[in-house]
Design an enzyme around this catalytic site. Structure first.
Site, PDB file in Angstrom:
ATOM      1  N   LYS A  30     -82.973  79.367 -15.549  1.00  0.00           N
ATOM      2  CA  LYS A  30     -82.187  78.978 -16.607  1.00  0.00           C
ATOM      3  C   LYS A  30     -80.686  79.004 -16.792  1.00  0.00           C
ATOM      4  O   LYS A  30     -80.008  78.557 -17.371  1.00  0.00           O
ATOM      5  CB  LYS A  30     -82.756  80.134 -18.015  1.00  0.00           C
ATOM      6  CG  LYS A  30     -84.196  79.730 -18.278  1.00  0.00           C
ATOM      7  CD  LYS A  30     -84.458  80.404 -19.719  1.00  0.00           C
ATOM      8  CE  LYS A  30     -85.875  79.827 -20.006  1.00  0.00           C
ATOM      9  NZ  LYS A  30     -86.332  80.774 -21.452  1.00  0.00           N
TER      10      LYS A  30
ATOM     11  N   LYS B 116     -94.508  69.437 -15.533  1.00  0.00           N
ATOM     12  CA  LYS B 116     -95.358  70.142 -16.901  1.00  0.00           C
ATOM     13  C   LYS B 116     -94.948  69.443 -18.039  1.00  0.00           C
ATOM     14  O   LYS B 116     -93.778  69.082 -18.291  1.00  0.00           O
ATOM     15  CB  LYS B 116     -95.184  71.695 -16.713  1.00  0.00           C
ATOM     16  CG  LYS B 116     -96.131  72.616 -17.538  1.00  0.00           C
ATOM     17  CD  LYS B 116     -95.739  73.928 -17.572  1.00  0.00           C
ATOM     18  CE  LYS B 116     -96.126  74.678 -18.587  1.00  0.00           C
ATOM     19  NZ  LYS B 116     -95.656  76.128 -18.690  1.00  0.00           N
TER      20      LYS B 116
ATOM     21  N   LYS C 157     -91.452  70.232 -24.422  1.00  0.00           N
ATOM     22  CA  LYS C 157     -90.733  69.689 -25.569  1.00  0.00           C
ATOM     23  C   LYS C 157     -89.396  69.393 -25.143  1.00  0.00           C
ATOM     24  O   LYS C 157     -88.593  68.846 -25.875  1.00  0.00           O
ATOM     25  CB  LYS C 157     -91.178  70.556 -26.792  1.00  0.00           C
ATOM     26  CG  LYS C 157     -90.268  71.998 -26.594  1.00  0.00           C
ATOM     27  CD  LYS C 157     -90.878  73.018 -27.247  1.00  0.00           C
ATOM     28  CE  LYS C 157     -90.624  74.047 -26.390  1.00  0.00           C
ATOM     29  NZ  LYS C 157     -91.426  75.364 -26.733  1.00  0.00           N
TER      30      LYS C 157
END
Ligand code: TRP
Length: 336
Positions: A120, A202, A205
């Site tokens: 991240k 994977k 969204k």
């Protein structure tokens, strides 16, 4: 004789979901479907992890509406707020409070090794905030406050559950028994759903291509259109195979949604082409999600009723959280 009347208490389960954007078919089949299934067998605590969401920058109005909509969606999926404790994380201040006690018992080195933090911070180099770094400690607090026996987590959260167990064990060793050490819960039928456009990734969204994912609240036409466009290989045989990730993903989706085995699915589509199969998967998914969307639309309309439910959920959660938190405070040496 009397023994027969003794009811063994249900084992406890806890899980949380972040209110970040639209929840996808991947969230549903990979996690939320199991939450719904677990509520009979276990005593369940489920939370909308809104505090975790602000580790990346959020637009305040969008965040507020996503918190509402995530809570409403849990109910629409069939999670019963009377039978379980269903609440919004920030409504129970013990999460942030315990997180501080745990932070002071967690090493900088351990947190630096978390792969999600590394990923991240690489993705958002402009906002590598301290909350993002200590995110797993807050997650440990979420878990440990409720003393669950099991925590259902996907592969991407396993490392975080491991660190929660390490933190709890260390705390218990230093201060005496406070926390239960939770086990990961590997569901019998947990499905890992991949992107419809790149089946090696994977379903997420945050994918730039909206055709890569199906939202739980997408309408029927959108769902069918996305499945029609799903990327597969050039062969045209509906068969599960490691070297055919696209069609295998569709088979997984179809078999999870219809509760048919892979062998049954392969048999059903023997001699049929990908076009027929994609259409069938789209229809099956749309039929499964249609009643969820209908319930969601009703629940989200009535903000008053929704508010009564999440307030009651927070009240129930706090009763449990408070006990654990005060015990931890006392053990550390605070004046209560
Ligand atoms: N970090 C989890 C995720 O992004 C969400 C989460 C927060 C969680 N607290 C938790 C999951 C406690 C399980 C238990 O998916």
């Amino acid at each position: 004789m009397c023994q027969e009347n003794i009811i063994t208490p249900k084992k406890k389960v806890l899980s949380c979901i972040q209110p970040s954007g639209m929840l996808t078919l991947g969230n549903y089949l990979g996690a939320l479907k199991n939450w719904v299934a677990m509520q009979d067998e276990f005593e369940c605590t489920f939370a909308v992890a809104d505090l975790h969401a602000i580790t990346v920058r959020q637009d305040p109005a969008a965040l507020r509406s996503q918190i509402y909509s995530t809570y409403a969606l849990l109910l629409a999926l069939g999670i019963d707020p009377e039978k379980n404790t269903v609440f919004i994380q920030s409504h129970v201040p013990e999460h942030a409070n315990l997180s501080w006690l745990l932070s002071c018992n967690t090493q900088f080195g351990e947190m630096s090794r978390m792969t999600q933090f590394k990923d991240k911070s690489a993705k958002h180099p402009e906002n590598v905030n301290v909350g993002l770094f200590s995110y797993p400690v807050l997650m440990a607090a979420d878990i440990l406050l409720y003393k669950p026996d099991f925590v259902p987590v996907g592969a991407d959260q396993k490392q975080h559950l491991e660190i929660a167990r390490d933190i709890a064990t260390r705390f218990n060793n230093i201060y005496g028994d406070v926390f239960t050490i939770p086990e990961p819960y590997i569901p019998k039928a947990g499905a890992r759903i991949m992107s419809l456009q790149d089946p090696n990734k994977k379903m997420s969204k945050s994918d730039d291509n909206p055709n890569a994912w199906v939202a739980i609240l997408d309408d029927k036409d959108t769902i069918i259109r996305k499945f029609k466009r799903a990327v597969t290989d050039s062969e045209a045989c509906v068969r599960m195979s490691e070297d055919k990730p696209g069609i295998s993903n569709l088979i997984t989706i179809y078999s999870t949604v219809t509760s048919k085995t892979v062998a049954e699915v392969e048999k059903e589509f023997e001699g049929k082409g990908y076009g027929d199969f994609k259409m069938a998967v789209g229809e099956a998914v749309a039929d499964t999600l249609a009643p969820v969307k209908q319930r969601y639309d009703e629940i989200i309309k009535d903000k008053k009723a929704l508010e009564a439910l999440y307030r009651e959920g927070a009240r129930k959660a706090e009763k449990v959280a408070c006990k654990t938190y005060f015990k931890a405070m006392k053990k550390v040496g605070f004046v209560i």
